[in-house]
Design a protein around this motif. Structure first.
Motif, PDB file in Angstrom:
ATOM      1  N   LEU A  53      21.892 -34.840  32.696  1.00 40.96           N
ATOM      2  CA  LEU A  53      21.338 -33.661  32.836  1.00 40.96           C
ATOM      3  C   LEU A  53      21.223 -32.921  31.554  1.00 40.96           C
ATOM      4  N   GLY A  74      17.275 -31.966  30.270  1.00 39.45           N
ATOM      5  CA  GLY A  74      16.982 -30.554  29.882  1.00 39.45           C
ATOM      6  C   GLY A  74      16.667 -30.205  28.825  1.00 39.45           C
ATOM      7  N   ASP A  90      22.749 -31.786  42.322  1.00 33.81           N
ATOM      8  CA  ASP A  90      23.392 -30.568  42.291  1.00 33.81           C
ATOM      9  C   ASP A  90      24.411 -30.112  43.038  1.00 33.81           C
ATOM     10  N   TYR A  93      23.983 -21.505  41.376  1.00 40.28           N
ATOM     11  CA  TYR A  93      23.232 -22.705  41.070  1.00 40.28           C
ATOM     12  C   TYR A  93      21.890 -22.410  41.178  1.00 40.28           C
ATOM     13  N   GLN A 121      18.463 -21.693  39.018  1.00 37.31           N
ATOM     14  CA  GLN A 121      17.249 -22.560  39.018  1.00 37.31           C
ATOM     15  C   GLN A 121      16.327 -21.270  39.206  1.00 37.31           C
ATOM     16  N   GLN A 169      13.975 -25.279  31.186  1.00 41.70           N
ATOM     17  CA  GLN A 169      14.764 -26.380  31.144  1.00 41.70           C
ATOM     18  C   GLN A 169      16.142 -26.139  30.420  1.00 41.70           C
ATOM     19  N   ASP A 221      18.783 -26.365  32.842  1.00 39.67           N
ATOM     20  CA  ASP A 221      19.421 -27.534  32.876  1.00 39.67           C
ATOM     21  C   ASP A 221      20.446 -27.795  31.822  1.00 39.67           C
ATOM     22  N   ARG A 269      23.335 -25.833  32.646  1.00 43.85           N
ATOM     23  CA  ARG A 269      24.467 -26.656  33.473  1.00 43.85           C
ATOM     24  C   ARG A 269      25.169 -27.690  33.196  1.00 43.85           C
TER      25      ARG A 269
END
Lengths: 304, 368
Positions: free
Chosen positions: A99, A103, B279, B301, B305, B320, B323, B326
């Motif tokens: 991920l 990203g 996810d 979450y 987004q 991004q 991401d 996360r």
């Protein structure tokens, strides 16, 4: 229809095999050490990005390849630190690395290069190698000569991996840790260290796979350009039971399936089932392997 | 130490750790934005504002979080039993397709019944897709992590085939015909397409809590997850329990897809999921598999987004970035820092402990 299945299909298959093969050769080291590594995809993607970025700034494909391996190594180091040192579940940590790679490379791409054409202009790709004396021979020339450099490197690496795993002390230790960590530990081998090393090896080779993708096969970077090849590599490792030459065969099957499905797509035929076959085959072969292992265990006298 | 103390400490750790991880990730993000030459405060304002401030932001966040929460619950039920269901993404695709198929082929059903039938088939299909990996794991010890993951691709390509050829709506787009109105989930807001699926996932979370904490099956699932050998000795059929847990998990995975497609898209669109199943895995981890925690984590979450889109629009920070953050959150929640020198309070875990629990699950079926 028969015309579609000719020499150029095999050539295309070999081209498509290389990134999967390189990543799988890396991943089989972790597999041999019994570390499930699902971060191949992310390490590959980071390598692909690093290669393109360094090629853009330095105009040197050699530096680009080195950079891709280095970045793959760093991603692997992060993964190794969290899996081995901090005891994160390897599936979770691997997923996080994937991920992050997806990203962060997209983030960097959009931050530093506003439009893509600007980026592709300054790139120096990895050169194709034409084998002297062979390139003019009709069939063999087309089949064996003219690929990107890393295609040949990947084939060489099959033998190197085979050698390292079965003929060196490190290989023996990796296999020992994979098979019986306690036994290895009792002989003075630190299992955590070996696991860490195997993860690092996988990172370097995945970085290389990425470099081939972004500078060898194409000459550009797009978001998520690995497109699941890391997971294909994982499937290939299971398919080939983490033995280098079997893994190479598996990688070629995936490459061939991809090549065939691309052909079918170009004439508007459903290619979905062809591209599905390797995955189905992997699941089936996994089940067959575990059934065989169970039978072997049952027939052996109990060890404990 | 009294029991209450223990419980309080567990809850504090369960909430504190994710919060700490989130704070850490956001501060790393701060540095990254700074280095990229943007204003971190403005960017975060846009991110949080876009996620949780104002009606339309909140609605967008909730829409985005619905399938994530459902997927998270699917992962959690399997995980409670010590099984990894990495195949939620595939179950979601197949479930969604099954629901849509019922939605556009059967005509003239009353609305509620039509939705129930669609979702019922989705659940059955999802469960069926999880059945093979479950059985392979229990009978032969095949890693369900790998098989479920590989089957994701099979499911995705299969639905992609269905939507590109036999069930393709005439036209350029790879999508099926729209479902009948009677199969659509009731829309709460036209602008954001928020639908009653929101209440459904809350109900799912409550049911999952009840199932795991208050029923015999739930008890057996949790016991099998904690210690298969002890469960076996106390008369629990761990094999059957594990398969049931995977079936429930797969069914919820299928429902996740059905809810998303009946609520938002109203037709099957090729590759419609941007990774909801994955996810869900992350959310489930963040909440340590607690269904009510998954509700919170899922909304968080979804917020990240939808906030990221606003941030990208308002500032020049690409979405991004979120991401990457996360991923950092996941890493820090999954890690165990007790081995570090500054935290040397607990004794260090023996090496290989991350795997030892799983090995036990694998071998216990045969060692007795």
């Amino acid at each position: 229809m028969a015309g579609a299945f000719n020499l150029s299909l095999v050539v295309a298959a070999i081209r498509l095999t290389t990134p999967i093969l390189l990543a799988a050769l890396g991943g089989l080291f972790t597999q041999q050490a019994n570390v499930l590594n699902i971060a191949l995809e992310g390490m590959m993607l980071s390598g692909a990005f690093a290669a393109v970025a360094i090629s853009y700034f330095t105009h040197s494909w050699v530096l680009a390849i080195l950079a891709s391996m280095f970045v793959g190594l760093i991603m692997a180091w992060i993964l190794g630190a969290f899996v081995v040192r901090f005891k994160a579940l390897n599936v979770i940590a691997g997923m996080a690395v994937n991920l992050f790679a997806s990203g962060f490379t997209a983030f960097l791409l959009r931050t530093f290069w506003v439009n893509k054409s600007e980026m592709t202009q300054g790139l120096v790709g990895i050169p194709d190698v034409s084998i002297p004396g062979l390139s003019n021979v009709p069939v063999l020339g087309e089949l064996l000569s003219g690929y990107s450099l890393l295609v040949y490197v990947s084939i060489l690496l099959i033998f190197i991996a085979q050698f390292v795993l079965y003929k060196t002390r490190l290989g023996l230790r990796i296999r020992a840790v994979g098979e019986a960590p306690q036994a290895a530990a009792s002989l003075g081998v630190n299992p955590d260290r070996i696991r860490f090393i195997s993860i690092l090896i996988s990172g370097v080779l995945c970085g290389l796979a990425g470099a081939h993708l972004s500078l060898g096969a194409l000459c550009m970077f797009t978001e998520n350009m690995t497109a699941g090849r890391g997971f294909m590599a994982m499937a290939v490792i299971f398919f080939g039971d983490a033995v280098p030459y079997k893994v190479a065969i598996g990688a070629f099957l995936f490459g061939l399936a991809e090549a065939i499905s691309m052909r079918l797509q170009s004439v508007g035929l459903p290619s979905h089932f062809i591209i599905m076959i390797p995955y189905v085959f992997t699941v089936v072969s996994l089940i067959v392997v575990s059934i065989n292992k169970m039978k072997a265990q049952v027939s052996k006298p109990s060890e404990s | 130490m009294t029991q209450q103390d223990n419980a309080r400490r567990r809850i504090a750790a369960g909430i504190g750790r994710p919060l700490l991880a989130i704070a850490l990730a956001l501060s790393i993000g701060l540095v990254i934005i700074r280095i990229a030459g943007e204003d971190p405060i403005e960017s975060y304002k846009a991110l949080i504002g876009g996620a949780f401030v104002g009606r339309s932001s909140i609605e967008n966040t909730l829409v985005r979080s619905i399938p994530v929460i459902a997927s998270g619950l699917a992962v959690a039920v399997a995980f409670a039993c010590g099984m990894f269901n990495m195949g939620v993404e595939g179950q979601l695709y197949l479930g969604a397709f099954a629901a849509v198929w019922v939605g556009f082929t059967i005509k003239g059903l009353p609305p509620v019944l039509h939705v129930l039938l669609s979702m019922g088939l989705a659940a059955v299909v999802g469960a069926a897709w999880a059945y093979l990996p479950a059985v392979a794991r229990i009978k032969w010890g095949t890693s369900e992590i790998v098989t479920t993951m590989m089957l994701n691709y099979v499911a995705q390509y299969f639905t992609s085939y269905l939507v590109s050829f036999p069930f393709k709506e005439p036209g350029d787009l790879q999508q099926t015909p729209a479902i009948f109105r009677s199969a659509e989930l009731y829309e709460l807001s036209a602008a954001s397409r928020l639908h009653v699926g929101l209440f459904l996932v809350v109900v799912f979370a409550v049911v999952a809590t009840f199932l795991l904490k208050r029923t015999a099956l739930g008890y057996e699932i949790r016991m099998t997850g904690l210690s298969p050998s002890v469960s076996r000795c106390s008369g629990i059929s761990t094999d059957r329990t594990a398969i049931r847990a995977m079936l429930i998990s797969g069914a919820i995975g299928g429902l996740a897809g059905a809810i998303e497609i009946l609520g938002v898209h109203h037709r099957f669109i090729n590759n419609f999921s941007p990774g909801y199943g994955w996810d869900g895995l992350a959310v489930s981890l963040l909440a340590k598999g607690n269904p009510l925690g998954i509700l919170l984590a899922g909304v968080f979450y979804g917020g990240l987004q939808s906030g990221a889109n606003i941030m990208e629009f308002a500032t020049d920070v690409p979405k991004q970035l979120v991401d990457s953050l996360r991923a950092i959150i996941i890493l820090f929640v999954a890690a165990d820092f007790t081995g570090l020198k500054i935290f040397k309070r607990k004794p260090k875990l023996p090496s290989g402990s991350a795997q030892s629990h799983r090995k036990e699950v694998k071998t216990c079926g045969r060692s007795v």
